[in-house]
Design a protein around this motif. Structure first.
Motif, PDB file in Angstrom:
ATOM      1  N   SER A  18      37.984  31.620  32.420  1.00  0.00           N
ATOM      2  CA  SER A  18      39.226  31.559  33.190  1.00  0.00           C
ATOM      3  C   SER A  18      38.882  31.139  34.619  1.00  0.00           C
ATOM      4  CB  SER A  18      39.906  32.928  33.218  1.00  0.00           C
ATOM      5  OG  SER A  18      39.100  33.849  33.935  1.00  0.00           O
ATOM      6  N   SER A  19      39.886  30.699  35.360  1.00  0.00           N
ATOM      7  CA  SER A  19      39.633  30.303  36.744  1.00  0.00           C
ATOM      8  C   SER A  19      39.156  31.502  37.566  1.00  0.00           C
ATOM      9  CB  SER A  19      40.866  29.661  37.366  1.00  0.00           C
ATOM     10  OG  SER A  19      41.954  30.564  37.364  1.00  0.00           O
ATOM     11  N   SER A  20      39.637  32.708  37.234  1.00  0.00           N
ATOM     12  CA  SER A  20      39.205  33.878  38.001  1.00  0.00           C
ATOM     13  C   SER A  20      37.740  34.218  37.731  1.00  0.00           C
ATOM     14  CB  SER A  20      40.106  35.081  37.728  1.00  0.00           C
ATOM     15  OG  SER A  20      40.049  35.465  36.387  1.00  0.00           O
ATOM     16  N   SER A  21      37.264  34.034  36.500  1.00  0.00           N
ATOM     17  CA  SER A  21      35.846  34.324  36.237  1.00  0.00           C
ATOM     18  C   SER A  21      34.953  33.241  36.842  1.00  0.00           C
ATOM     19  CB  SER A  21      35.566  34.497  34.740  1.00  0.00           C
ATOM     20  OG  SER A  21      35.568  33.274  34.041  1.00  0.00           O
ATOM     21  N   LEU A  22      35.431  32.009  36.878  1.00  0.00           N
ATOM     22  CA  LEU A  22      34.653  30.942  37.514  1.00  0.00           C
ATOM     23  C   LEU A  22      34.593  31.164  39.024  1.00  0.00           C
ATOM     24  CD1 LEU A  22      35.881  27.869  35.442  1.00  0.00           C
ATOM     25  CD2 LEU A  22      33.823  29.263  35.111  1.00  0.00           C
ATOM     26  N   HIS A  23      35.671  31.706  39.593  1.00  0.00           N
ATOM     27  CA  HIS A  23      35.666  32.051  41.009  1.00  0.00           C
ATOM     28  C   HIS A  23      34.663  33.184  41.268  1.00  0.00           C
ATOM     29  CE1 HIS A  23      36.997  32.683  45.092  1.00  0.00           C
ATOM     30  NE2 HIS A  23      37.267  33.952  44.819  1.00  0.00           N
ATOM     31  N   ALA A  24      34.625  34.176  40.367  1.00  0.00           N
ATOM     32  CA  ALA A  24      33.664  35.275  40.504  1.00  0.00           C
ATOM     33  C   ALA A  24      32.229  34.744  40.460  1.00  0.00           C
ATOM     34  CB  ALA A  24      33.885  36.315  39.403  1.00  0.00           C
ATOM     35  N   LEU A  25      31.970  33.771  39.598  1.00  0.00           N
ATOM     36  CA  LEU A  25      30.638  33.159  39.522  1.00  0.00           C
ATOM     37  C   LEU A  25      30.303  32.448  40.832  1.00  0.00           C
ATOM     38  CD1 LEU A  25      28.068  32.342  38.007  1.00  0.00           C
ATOM     39  CD2 LEU A  25      29.391  30.451  36.987  1.00  0.00           C
ATOM     40  N   ASP A  26      31.277  31.748  41.380  1.00  0.00           N
ATOM     41  CA  ASP A  26      31.079  31.068  42.661  1.00  0.00           C
ATOM     42  C   ASP A  26      30.771  32.078  43.771  1.00  0.00           C
ATOM     43  OD1 ASP A  26      31.123  28.677  44.345  1.00  0.00           O
ATOM     44  OD2 ASP A  26      32.966  29.521  45.182  1.00  0.00           O
ATOM     45  N   VAL A  27      31.491  33.200  43.787  1.00  0.00           N
ATOM     46  CA  VAL A  27      31.243  34.250  44.773  1.00  0.00           C
ATOM     47  C   VAL A  27      29.824  34.790  44.616  1.00  0.00           C
ATOM     48  CG1 VAL A  27      31.871  36.620  45.438  1.00  0.00           C
ATOM     49  CG2 VAL A  27      33.651  34.889  45.125  1.00  0.00           C
ATOM     50  N   ALA A  28      29.405  35.033  43.369  1.00  0.00           N
ATOM     51  CA  ALA A  28      28.051  35.541  43.125  1.00  0.00           C
ATOM     52  C   ALA A  28      27.002  34.570  43.662  1.00  0.00           C
ATOM     53  CB  ALA A  28      27.836  35.775  41.633  1.00  0.00           C
ATOM     54  N   HIS A 116      42.443  39.097  36.735  1.00  0.00           N
ATOM     55  CA  HIS A 116      43.541  38.208  36.372  1.00  0.00           C
ATOM     56  C   HIS A 116      44.840  38.784  36.904  1.00  0.00           C
ATOM     57  CE1 HIS A 116      41.092  35.977  33.478  1.00  0.00           C
ATOM     58  NE2 HIS A 116      40.588  37.149  33.122  1.00  0.00           N
ATOM     59  N   ALA A 117      45.682  37.936  37.410  1.00  0.00           N
ATOM     60  CA  ALA A 117      47.022  38.379  37.801  1.00  0.00           C
ATOM     61  C   ALA A 117      47.859  38.430  36.532  1.00  0.00           C
ATOM     62  CB  ALA A 117      47.626  37.404  38.798  1.00  0.00           C
ATOM     63  N   THR A 143      34.795  43.572  41.698  1.00  0.00           N
ATOM     64  CA  THR A 143      35.884  42.779  41.143  1.00  0.00           C
ATOM     65  C   THR A 143      36.324  41.777  42.198  1.00  0.00           C
ATOM     66  OG1 THR A 143      37.569  44.373  41.838  1.00  0.00           O
ATOM     67  CG2 THR A 143      36.674  44.628  39.617  1.00  0.00           C
ATOM     68  N   VAL A 144      36.543  40.554  41.755  1.00  0.00           N
ATOM     69  CA  VAL A 144      36.879  39.462  42.661  1.00  0.00           C
ATOM     70  C   VAL A 144      38.208  38.879  42.248  1.00  0.00           C
ATOM     71  CG1 VAL A 144      36.149  37.199  43.504  1.00  0.00           C
ATOM     72  CG2 VAL A 144      34.424  38.929  42.966  1.00  0.00           C
ATOM     73  N   ARG A 145      39.152  38.886  43.168  1.00  0.00           N
ATOM     74  CA  ARG A 145      40.457  38.271  42.900  1.00  0.00           C
ATOM     75  C   ARG A 145      40.440  36.861  43.467  1.00  0.00           C
ATOM     76  NH1 ARG A 145      45.287  39.700  41.260  1.00  0.00           N
ATOM     77  NH2 ARG A 145      44.818  41.912  41.298  1.00  0.00           N
ATOM     78  N   GLN A 146      40.905  35.936  42.661  1.00  0.00           N
ATOM     79  CA  GLN A 146      40.973  34.546  43.105  1.00  0.00           C
ATOM     80  C   GLN A 146      42.049  34.425  44.168  1.00  0.00           C
ATOM     81  OE1 GLN A 146      41.622  31.801  39.933  1.00  0.00           O
ATOM     82  NE2 GLN A 146      40.980  30.061  41.142  1.00  0.00           N
ATOM     83  N   PRO A 147      41.731  33.757  45.277  1.00  0.00           N
ATOM     84  CA  PRO A 147      42.756  33.597  46.314  1.00  0.00           C
ATOM     85  C   PRO A 147      43.957  32.855  45.755  1.00  0.00           C
ATOM     86  CG  PRO A 147      40.623  32.750  47.063  1.00  0.00           C
ATOM     87  CD  PRO A 147      40.491  33.092  45.609  1.00  0.00           C
ATOM     88  N   ASN A 148      45.129  33.265  46.177  1.00  0.00           N
ATOM     89  CA  ASN A 148      46.345  32.570  45.730  1.00  0.00           C
ATOM     90  C   ASN A 148      46.394  31.212  46.386  1.00  0.00           C
ATOM     91  OD1 ASN A 148      47.280  34.697  44.187  1.00  0.00           O
ATOM     92  ND2 ASN A 148      48.342  35.638  45.919  1.00  0.00           N
ATOM     93  N   PRO A 149      46.838  30.195  45.633  1.00  0.00           N
ATOM     94  CA  PRO A 149      47.008  28.899  46.269  1.00  0.00           C
ATOM     95  C   PRO A 149      48.088  28.985  47.337  1.00  0.00           C
ATOM     96  CG  PRO A 149      47.830  28.877  43.996  1.00  0.00           C
ATOM     97  CD  PRO A 149      47.216  30.226  44.240  1.00  0.00           C
TER      98      PRO A 149
END
Length: 157
Positions: A18-28, A116-117, A143-149
């Protein structure tokens, strides 16, 4: 176990594509550049259920050939995400238990997952994998929340 990565040297990252897990990977990768990363992906093979006309649930089993196809496709996506120096593990089973067991077995000192929202009704019935991980994990969980567009200024959604 500490190093220059803010005290975390072995970080497991839950990946569900999901986009949120890919964002978490980017944060890591960006926040803990010196840490050893292991991407964990669980193929959920629990028997699913669907509502029946009497208000109960009817179990639905999965097709083993379909599961093989899903596992192969997920493995290809997972290997495409892994960078040099990172490792990955594909798990089969309940995502919460699988991720926790794999993170502990690998010796992770941090588990990072995206959130996930979801709507309130979906959350009530399904719960949150991230919440369950936080509640059950002996390993610290970030836990990492993806920033809202940015909200759009023209037109309705």
């Amino acid at each position: 176990m500490s190093n220059s990565a803010g005290g975390f040297s072995r970080i497991a990252v839950g990946i569900d594509f999901s986009s949120s897990s890919l964002h978490a990977l980017d944060v890591a990768r960006t926040r803990f550049p010196e840490a050893e990363l292991r991407l964990l992906h669980a193929v959920d093979v629990r028997v699913t259920a669907s509502p029946d006309v009497m208000g109960g649930l009817t179990p639905m089993s999965y097709d083993p050939a379909l599961l093989d196809t899903i596992e192969q496709g997920d493995a290809q996506q997972l290997t495409a995400l892994v960078r040099e120096g990172e490792s990955y593990e594909q798990l089969v089973g309940d995502p919460v238990t699988s991720l926790l067991d794999a993170a502990q077995a690998w010796g992770a000192d941090l588990l990072i997952v995206g959130t996930h929202a979801r709507g309130p009704l979906e959350h009530l019935f399904l719960g949150s994998t991230a919440e369950k991980l936080v509640a059950r994990s002996p390993v610290p969980v970030l836990t990492v929340r993806q920033p809202n567009p940015e909200p759009s200024t023209g037109g309705m959604r």
